[in-house]
Each structure stands twice: as structure tokens, then as C-alpha cells.
Design a protein around this motif. Structure first.
Motif, PDB file in Angstrom:
ATOM      1  N   SER A  13       0.215  -0.566   2.108  1.00  0.00           N
ATOM      2  CA  SER A  13       0.858   0.704   2.442  1.00  0.00           C
ATOM      3  C   SER A  13       0.702   1.649   1.266  1.00  0.00           C
ATOM      4  O   SER A  13       0.635   1.216   0.105  1.00  0.00           O
ATOM      5  CB  SER A  13       2.347   0.494   2.750  1.00  0.00           C
ATOM      6  OG  SER A  13       3.041   1.725   2.823  1.00  0.00           O
ATOM      7  N   ASP A  14       0.656   2.955   1.557  1.00  0.00           N
ATOM      8  CA  ASP A  14       0.603   3.967   0.498  1.00  0.00           C
ATOM      9  C   ASP A  14       1.977   4.276  -0.080  1.00  0.00           C
ATOM     10  O   ASP A  14       2.081   4.979  -1.084  1.00  0.00           O
ATOM     11  CB  ASP A  14      -0.008   5.267   1.032  1.00  0.00           C
ATOM     12  CG  ASP A  14      -1.510   5.156   1.209  1.00  0.00           C
ATOM     13  OD1 ASP A  14      -2.087   4.162   0.723  1.00  0.00           O
ATOM     14  OD2 ASP A  14      -2.098   6.046   1.843  1.00  0.00           O
ATOM     15  N   GLY A  15       3.049   3.786   0.567  1.00  0.00           N
ATOM     16  CA  GLY A  15       4.397   4.066   0.093  1.00  0.00           C
ATOM     17  C   GLY A  15       4.965   5.335   0.692  1.00  0.00           C
ATOM     18  O   GLY A  15       4.233   6.228   1.133  1.00  0.00           O
ATOM     19  N   TYR A  16       6.286   5.430   0.714  1.00  0.00           N
ATOM     20  CA  TYR A  16       6.938   6.582   1.338  1.00  0.00           C
ATOM     21  C   TYR A  16       7.696   7.475   0.353  1.00  0.00           C
ATOM     22  O   TYR A  16       8.430   8.368   0.754  1.00  0.00           O
ATOM     23  CB  TYR A  16       7.868   6.131   2.468  1.00  0.00           C
ATOM     24  CG  TYR A  16       8.719   4.921   2.164  1.00  0.00           C
ATOM     25  CD1 TYR A  16       9.831   5.008   1.355  1.00  0.00           C
ATOM     26  CD2 TYR A  16       8.396   3.682   2.715  1.00  0.00           C
ATOM     27  CE1 TYR A  16      10.626   3.905   1.090  1.00  0.00           C
ATOM     28  CE2 TYR A  16       9.174   2.559   2.460  1.00  0.00           C
ATOM     29  CZ  TYR A  16      10.284   2.677   1.655  1.00  0.00           C
ATOM     30  OH  TYR A  16      11.066   1.582   1.391  1.00  0.00           O
ATOM     31  N   TYR A  17       7.530   7.231  -0.959  1.00  0.00           N
ATOM     32  CA  TYR A  17       8.019   8.195  -1.942  1.00  0.00           C
ATOM     33  C   TYR A  17       6.976   9.301  -2.093  1.00  0.00           C
ATOM     34  O   TYR A  17       5.770   9.073  -1.900  1.00  0.00           O
ATOM     35  CB  TYR A  17       8.247   7.518  -3.296  1.00  0.00           C
ATOM     36  CG  TYR A  17       9.297   6.442  -3.292  1.00  0.00           C
ATOM     37  CD1 TYR A  17      10.627   6.739  -3.582  1.00  0.00           C
ATOM     38  CD2 TYR A  17       8.958   5.113  -3.015  1.00  0.00           C
ATOM     39  CE1 TYR A  17      11.592   5.741  -3.593  1.00  0.00           C
ATOM     40  CE2 TYR A  17       9.919   4.112  -3.015  1.00  0.00           C
ATOM     41  CZ  TYR A  17      11.238   4.438  -3.306  1.00  0.00           C
ATOM     42  OH  TYR A  17      12.190   3.454  -3.311  1.00  0.00           O
ATOM     43  N   LYS A  18       7.424  10.506  -2.463  1.00  0.00           N
ATOM     44  CA  LYS A  18       6.499  11.626  -2.613  1.00  0.00           C
ATOM     45  C   LYS A  18       6.705  12.282  -3.973  1.00  0.00           C
ATOM     46  O   LYS A  18       7.831  12.596  -4.373  1.00  0.00           O
ATOM     47  CB  LYS A  18       6.708  12.650  -1.500  1.00  0.00           C
ATOM     48  CG  LYS A  18       5.718  13.817  -1.538  1.00  0.00           C
ATOM     49  CD  LYS A  18       5.940  14.778  -0.385  1.00  0.00           C
ATOM     50  CE  LYS A  18       5.461  14.156   0.920  1.00  0.00           C
ATOM     51  NZ  LYS A  18       5.491  15.150   2.041  1.00  0.00           N
ATOM     52  N   THR A  19       5.590  12.505  -4.694  1.00  0.00           N
ATOM     53  CA  THR A  19       5.645  13.107  -6.015  1.00  0.00           C
ATOM     54  C   THR A  19       5.922  14.597  -5.908  1.00  0.00           C
ATOM     55  O   THR A  19       5.255  15.314  -5.142  1.00  0.00           O
ATOM     56  CB  THR A  19       4.321  12.888  -6.764  1.00  0.00           C
ATOM     57  OG1 THR A  19       4.026  11.488  -6.797  1.00  0.00           O
ATOM     58  CG2 THR A  19       4.404  13.421  -8.182  1.00  0.00           C
TER      59      THR A  19
ATOM     60  N   ARG B 159       3.771   7.626  -3.435  1.00  0.00           N
ATOM     61  CA  ARG B 159       4.026   6.596  -4.435  1.00  0.00           C
ATOM     62  C   ARG B 159       4.786   5.447  -3.776  1.00  0.00           C
ATOM     63  O   ARG B 159       5.360   5.584  -2.695  1.00  0.00           O
ATOM     64  CB  ARG B 159       4.849   7.152  -5.603  1.00  0.00           C
ATOM     65  CG  ARG B 159       4.172   8.259  -6.398  1.00  0.00           C
ATOM     66  CD  ARG B 159       2.863   7.796  -7.025  1.00  0.00           C
ATOM     67  NE  ARG B 159       3.027   6.648  -7.901  1.00  0.00           N
ATOM     68  CZ  ARG B 159       3.186   6.736  -9.222  1.00  0.00           C
ATOM     69  NH1 ARG B 159       3.207   7.913  -9.819  1.00  0.00           N
ATOM     70  NH2 ARG B 159       3.295   5.631  -9.949  1.00  0.00           N
ATOM     71  N   GLY B 160       4.824   4.331  -4.482  1.00  0.00           N
ATOM     72  CA  GLY B 160       5.526   3.164  -3.964  1.00  0.00           C
ATOM     73  C   GLY B 160       4.685   2.285  -3.072  1.00  0.00           C
ATOM     74  O   GLY B 160       5.214   1.456  -2.332  1.00  0.00           O
ATOM     75  N   GLY B 161       3.365   2.430  -3.143  1.00  0.00           N
ATOM     76  CA  GLY B 161       2.489   1.635  -2.301  1.00  0.00           C
ATOM     77  C   GLY B 161       2.435   0.179  -2.725  1.00  0.00           C
ATOM     78  O   GLY B 161       2.857  -0.203  -3.823  1.00  0.00           O
TER      79      GLY B 161
END
Length: 763
Positions: free
Chosen positions: A215-221, A228-230
């Protein structure tokens, strides 16, 4: 990414073998979760090391079937959150594949390997000695049972809160397999495969498995929008079932779990925190919902890796009068985290940990006479861990922690059922445990030579007998009432985070719980409805409590562990399954917990300057226990509709969790009060830091599946799913560093709304 290629290669090889030889494929039908007509099917569990139905088991246990996991597109143990009454499962953002699990208000949310989990996770009969590695992939699961309450007589080591008992599928001895590909929001992609092969007919069967999730993660810079968070997760291995005759079998399993992940954390700092003035504005005074998904890119590269190979061998010998079982297991792990704790580099740690565990269990089971059956055995557990951690504060020269911990546990146990008269059984038993732990820490602070030390190897041992006694009465085939008393125990130890000679050398003692439970299990309308009720009361003594404090002259926050409190916990539980009409099944549960600390008084330093402090006494008895929501509830409905050559399955589930706290830490508003109070005053803490409270959660999941077969002997399943349909956002775990003052805060965010599709095939 080497392991990714290995998993993909294994998956493609197994898939190719499935489609290349359709003539060998035999149509297999898994045991249905429900019959197309008639009543609910019996669910057989091994909650007491015996095969018996849920309705005949005089303990509070929830059985989760593989079809339930499939319908909700569950990936890991974390997807069981709220599925059973008074059970909470969250992921820990500071550890690899780590879980925080709470049952009936008892939890210990920590990833450090010096602490024993409060809830035992057993995989194929093997106790996992740390919280890391518990987020197991759910594709190859035969059964899951959640036992609520202390389990002192069975299941490896003592568990003070309960057990999550997971069994993977066994080799079938027939050529067959199942494969699945999935894709979802945030570029979640999964490839999973299991292949069964008969090596020697009726003698040796093999099963090969390989799972991949990314997964690429569900946090966003903030600013760039970069995800982020992948993570990239692999799990692969093989099982071999050797059955040379009717009386003996050996199941040997090799597996390896690998994870590469981005250990990003969401911001939780507030004005008044020591680091707040040096943090970007986006990191301060945000809310606990949307803001924890917005992150600022760390100033240093973050790394998260985890590798854990293991081997398990279960042997069973049936001698008619007695069945002998041996479970031997070895597992090791190596995890490294280079992590910024939501401080843009102001606090940066590079932590490398190695862990090894070996366990051996020998059991005998059988009947002494008609109406009396037993399980008895001995257990041995041995673990060692080592941590190297370099920590930099405000970009200063990094400090170095070097800690090694050793743990040994020996136990003997017995568990029995005795039908003393018609319809009345007495059950009971006990376990005698001897635990020994050692720990040695060296700490170097280049900026403060006076804080550096090399500690001795400290050693301590504890022993405890934990009994259990129960009685159940079945007036008819559809009703059983029961009552029980049991004692739970969690070993003492040493604080693996202690960075002063005192903190690292001081042992903490075991904690215990006396648990009382009464319950009812019932069936109605020719098994179209089952209803189970339980009421419990727990007297929780000598609670091992972690307190993070600031220490003058030491740059890092200190973690102190002590037996700081007692607690009284009481609650109610209900769960039901119903089949109001053919092809429709409804399941639900509700749990209520009322918990209260007693005598929770600790002394903590309160900083008056950069290197000065005063000592004050705080009474935490009024604060909420962590991970202990008052109410948990769930309801799930599945409807199966014949359509063309297959069936259309409609599934919807709703889970509710009332708010709960995630750390014991005083509200910072007490800071001026503590400074002004007299040394003899006891300052009452009315609540934990408000940012450490999760809001109430309303989690709605749904899926639609079409299951059909073709003439080539292959069975297909196409599923569309959505998890967290309402996009209920908030913290999964939260933490503040130190107290009086708080340095900063960070959190992990729970999964937002996710859509996805799955394509599965089995033969």
C-alpha cells in the motif's frame, strides 16, 4: 524488494500449476458458514484443548469463521476490532506488525520486548512472546477463537486478559489450492496463494503458501500531497503433514514474515509542549481526526524493516487410553526502525532489535473414567532480545542504549471436566509457573558524561500457582448455565527502557487478576437462534504501569515501570446468531465494561527549569483505564441469493466503539497546579491528557460477492468491498512523551474509507 520477487514467483508458480492441470482439479466445497435451509450449523472450537461446540463450552468465547473474514475483506488481526464484545485491537505505530490488544478492560500497549503481552496470541498452538509480529495475514486461516478472561490452565504461558487463538489451515492430502488477487484504495494490492500437494498418498501431504500485500499509505504530506505510511508485507512458507498410520501424525511448518514500511506518525503536539515552539505550525494544535492524517516530511530518512522466520512441529500420538501431543516451536525476528516521532527531526531514533524465542509443550489428554476427561502437561519458554538504539534530540550528538534481556518460564498444568451428576459438570485445574528474567543495560550520552553508565546483569525470579474452578448445568439440550472463578497472572520483569542505573535495575513484580464469571448459552427455534450471555467481575491487583517522566540532567524522557495500582472491572456481554429466514444469517454482539482504578498514587518530578525539578504526588485513581471503551457493539448480516450458475452474497456489518483513552498521562492543565502545591499535597488527576482520547467510532463495512463454478472444476469468487464506508476518521493509537512538561505528542491514524475488488479461485 528481494522478498517481493520471491513471493510473486511462488504465487505465479502455484497459479500456473492450478490452471495447467485442470484434469487433476477436484471440485472442493468448503464447509458452509450456514446451511441453505434449516438451522445454524454447529461451530466446533478447541478453546479448552478439546473439540467441542461453542454452545457446549462453559467459557466466554467468540468463534470467527473464515467466511466472515472473507466477506469483510479482512487482512490482519486488526480487522477483528469490535467483532467480539469487549475486545479492542489496534496497531502500534512504533513497532513492526505490532498489535495493542485489550480484552475486558485489561491491556498493556507497548512494543518493547521486555514486557509480556496482557493478551496472548497463539498461532498453531504457539504463544507469541511479543506484540510485534501479531498482525498475521488472514488468507490461510482455518479458525479464530477469542477467549475472554484469564487463561491460566491452558495455552502456553499464563494470559491475564484472554487469548486470540489462530489456527492456519492444514495440508489436505489432495491436489488443490486457492488464489486471490485484490486491489483497493491507496494502491492497496494483494496477491495470495495456497497450494496443496499429495507427496505420498495417505502418508505425506504438503501445503505451500505465499502472500503479498502492499500500500502507498493514507497519510498525506503537507504541501506536496505525497502519500506516506506505505508498507510492503510478505508471508510465505510450507507445511508438511506426515501420517504413517492411524495413530501418529506430525505437522511441520516453516514460515517467514517480512515487512518493509514507512513508519510515519501523525502530529499530536499542543501549545505548551516543550517542543511546540520549534515545530512547524501544521504540527501544533491540530484536531484528533483529519489532522493526524496530515504530516510534514521528516528531515531525515525513515526506515522500517521486519524479518521473522519460524518453524513449528506438532506431533500427536493416539494410544487409545491417552493422546500425547508435543508442540515445538522456534521463532526469531530482526526489526529496525529509523523513526521521527512527528517532530521533524527534533527527536530521532534509530532502533535495531533482535529477538529469539523457543517453546516446548508436552500434553496428555484422555478420560480417566466415564464422565471425567482431562488435559495435563508441562511447558517451557525461553527468549532473548537485544536492542541497539541511537537517539538524537534537537540534532545533538546521539545517545546510545545497548540492552539485552533474557526470559525463561517453566510450567506444569492440568485441566479437567467431571460430570458429577446427570447434566452437571465441574471443571477446573491449575498451573504452576516459575519465571526468571535478566536484563543488562549500558547507556552513553556524549553530551553528559555523568549520565553514562554500564549496568550489571540484574536477575529476578517469580513463581505462582493459578487455579480455576467452574460448574455448568444443562437442564436440556438447548440451554446451559455456568459459573467460574479463575486467577490470571502476568510475570514481573525489568524495564527495557530504563536509561538510568536505577530505572534499568529496579524490577517490577507480577500482576494478578481474580476473575468471576456467570453465563448462559442457549438455542431456540431448532437452532435458528443462539444467544449467549455473560457477566464478569475482575479484581485486578498490582497493575504494571508505565509512566513517562522527565529527569533533570538526562536529555531523554524516562520510562518508569512499577506496580502502581489496583482496579475493579465489571461488565456484561451478549452475542447472538440468527437465521430468521433461509439464506439470511445475522450475527451480533454487545459488550459493556465499567472499570475503575484504586490506590493509583505515584510520585513524579515536575520541572521548574531546564535542569531542576520538584517532586509531587499525583492520584490517578479517577482517570480512565486505557483501551477500555464502555460499550462495544457489532451486527453483521449476510444474504445469499441464487443467481445464474452461482450465488450472489450480500454482506453488511456495523461496529460501534465508545470513546476510550490510549495512555495514562495527566492533563497538562495540572502543570501550574503541581508547581504551586505543597510537597505534602496529593494532587488529584481528574482525567488523562484529552488528546489521548479516541472519539466514538462508527464503522460500517459492506461487500458484494458472486461465487460460481465452471465446467473445468474451478470455483470463482468476485468481490467488491468497502471498509469504513462512513469514513470515520481519528486516532488508532496516541502517545505523549514525558509529563510535567509534555515534550510533544504523536499518533497513528485508523484506516479511512477504502474501496476494493478481489478475484479468487479455488480448486
Amino acid at each position: 524488494m528481494k522478498n517481493t520477487y520471491i513471493t510473486h514467483a511462488l504465487f505465479m508458480a502455484m497459479a500456473a500449476s492450478a490452471f495447467a492441470v485442470p484434469s487433476l482439479a477436484q471440485e472442493t466445497n468448503a464447509v458452509a458458514d450456514q446451511a441453505d435451509s434449516g438451522g445454524l450449523e454447529e461451530i466446533v472450537v478447541s478453546a479448552r484443548r478439546r473439540n467441542e461446540t461453542v454452545q457446549d463450552t462453559p467459557v466466554a468465547v467468540t468463534a470467527i469463521s473464515p467466511s466472515q473474514l472473507e466477506a469483510s475483506a479482512a487482512l490482519t488481526i486488526g480487522d477483528l476490532q469490535g467483532a467480539a464484545p469487549n475486545v479492542l485491537i489496534t496497531s502500534a505505530g512504533t513497532g513492526a506488525a505490532a498489535a495493542n490488544i485489550s480484552i475486558r478492560g485489561i491491556a498493556f500497549a507497548d512494543i518493547e520486548k521486555s514486557f509480556d503481552p496482557a493478551v496472548g496470541v497463539n498461532i498453531d498452538g504457539v504463544y507469541i512472546g511479543t506484540s510485534t509480529g501479531q498482525m498475521l495475514d488472514f488468507f490461510d486461516i482455518g479458525s479464530i477463537e477469542i477467549l475472554r478472561g484469564p487463561q491460566g490452565t491452558l495455552f502456553g504461558r499464563n494470559t491475564i486478559a484472554g487469548v486470540v487463538n489462530i489456527k492456519r489451515s492444514r495440508p489436505t492430502g489432495e491436489f488443490g489450492g486457492k488464489f486471490e488477487a485484490s486491489y483497493g484504495s491507496y494502491d492497496q494490492m494483494g496477491l495470495r496463494g495456497v497450494l496443496n500437494v499429495p507427496v505420498i498418498k495417505d502418508v505425506l501431504a504438503a501445503k505451500f503458501f505465499a502472500f503479498h500485500n502492499e500500500s502507498d499509505g493514507y497519510y498525506k504530506t503537507v504541501g506536496t500531497g505525497q502519500r506516506r505510511g506505505g508498507s510492503n508485507n510478505e508471508n510465505f512458507g510450507a507445511s508438511f503433514l506426515f501420517t504413517p498410520g492411524d495413530r501418529f501424525e506430525s505437522l511441520l511448518t516453516f514460515d517467514k514474515q517480512v515487512q518493509d514500511f514507512d513508519p510515519i506518525l501523525g502530529p499530536l503536539s499542543r501549545t505548551g509542549d516543550a517542543f511546540a515552539g520549534a515545530l512547524p505550525a501544521e504540527f501544533v494544535d491540530g484536531n484528533n481526526t483529519d489532522n493526524v492524517y496530515r504530516v510534514v516530511a521528516p528531515s531525515q530518512q525513515m526506515v522500517g524493516t521486519y524479518s521473522s522466520p519460524g518453524v513449528t512441529n506438532e506431533m500427536n500420538l493416539d494410544l487409545d487410553v491417552v493422546k500425547l501431543t508435543s508442540v515445538t516451536a522456534y521463532r526469531e525476528s530482526d526489526d529496525q526502525l529509523r523513526q521521527d516521532y512527528s517532530t521533524t527531526g527534533l527527536y530521532f531514533a534509530d532502533r535495531d532489535q533482535q529477538y529469539k524465542q523457543f517453546s516446548q509443550e508436552l500434553r496428555a489428554s484422555g478420560k480417566l473414567f466415564d464422565g471425567f476427561d482431562y488435559v495435563a502437561g508441562v511447558y517451557y519458554f525461553n527468549s532473548r532480545y537485544h536492542i541497539d538504539q541511537f537517539t538524537s534530540v534537537f540534532f545533538g550528538a546521539p545517545t546510545h542504549q545497548d540492552t539485552t534481556g533474557w526470559s525463561k518460564s517453566y510450567a506444569g498444568f492440568v485441566d479437567f471436566n467431571w460430570e458429577v451428576m446427570d447434566k452437571v459438570r465441574i471443571s477446573g485445574g491449575g498451573r504452576y509457573t516459575y519465571d526468571k528474567k535478566k536484563l543488562q543495560t549500558a547507556f552513553t550520552d556524549p553530551s553528559n558524561a555523568g549520565a553514562s553508565f554500564t549496568g550489571d546483569k540484574n536477575s529476578e525470579c517469580w513463581k505462582k500457582f493459578t487455579p480455576k474452578l467452574g460448574v455448568d448445568y444443562r437442564p436440556n439440550e438447548d440451554l446451559m448455565v455456568y459459573g467460574s472463578w479463575s486467577r490470571g497472572y502476568r510475570s514481573g520483569g525489568f524495564n527495557g527502557r530504563g536509561l538510568t542505573p536505577f530505572a534499568s535495575a529496579l524490577p517490577y513484580d507480577p500482576e494478578t487478576v481474580d476473575a468471576y464469571e456467570i453465563g448462559l448459552k442457549s438455542e431456540f427455534f431448532d437452532r435458528r437462534l443462539t444467544l449467549n450471555l455473560a457477566a464478569f467481575y475482575s479484581d485486578y491487583q498490582d497493575i504494571q504501569q508505565t509512566t513517562t517522566v522527565s529527569v533533570p540532567g538526562v536529555a531523554l524522557p524516562q520510562t518508569i515501570v512499577s506496580n502502581a495500582a489496583n482496579a475493579k472491572i465489571k461488565g456484561l456481554e451478549a452475542d447472538f446468531s440468527a437465521k430468521p429466514m433461509d439464506r439470511l444469517t445475522v450475527r451480533g454482539s454487545v459488550g459493556y465494561t465499567d472499570s475503575k482504578f484504586k490506590g493509583f498514587i505515584v510520585n513524579q518530578p515536575v520541572a521548574t527549569g531546564p535542569t531542576t525539578s520538584i517532586s509531587r504526588s499525583f492520584d490517578f485513581s479517577a482517570v480512565d483505564m486505557i483501551y477500555a471503551p464502555k460499550i462495544t457493539a457489532s451486527i453483521n448480516a449476510e444474504y445469499k441469493l441464487p443467481l445464474g450458475p452461482g450465488d450472489l452474497k450480500l454482506n453488511a456489518g456495523y461496529r460501534y466503539l465508545s470513546r476510550y483513552d490510549q495512555q495514562i498521562s495527566a492533563d497538562p492543565a495540572l502543570y501550574p497546579t503541581a508547581l504551586a502545591s505543597a510537597p505534602t499535597d496529593i494532587i488529584t488527576v481528574a482525567q488523562n491528557d484529552p488528546r489521548l482520547r479516541s472519539d466514538a467510532q462508527n464503522l460500517l463495512d459492506a461487500s458484494v460477492s458472486y461465487v460460481f463454478s465452471l465446467d473445468n472444476g474451478l470455483n470463482y469468487r468476485l468481490t467488491g468491498y468497502v471498509r469504513n464506508l462512513l469514513d470515520d476518521r481519528g486516532t488508532n493509537t496516541s502517545f505523549v512523551a514525558s509529563n510535567f512538561p509534555v515534550y510533544w505528542g504523536f499518533a497513528t491514524a485508523r484506516e479511512p474509507r477504502v474501496f476494493g475488488v478481489q478475484l479468487g479461485v479455488d480448486f
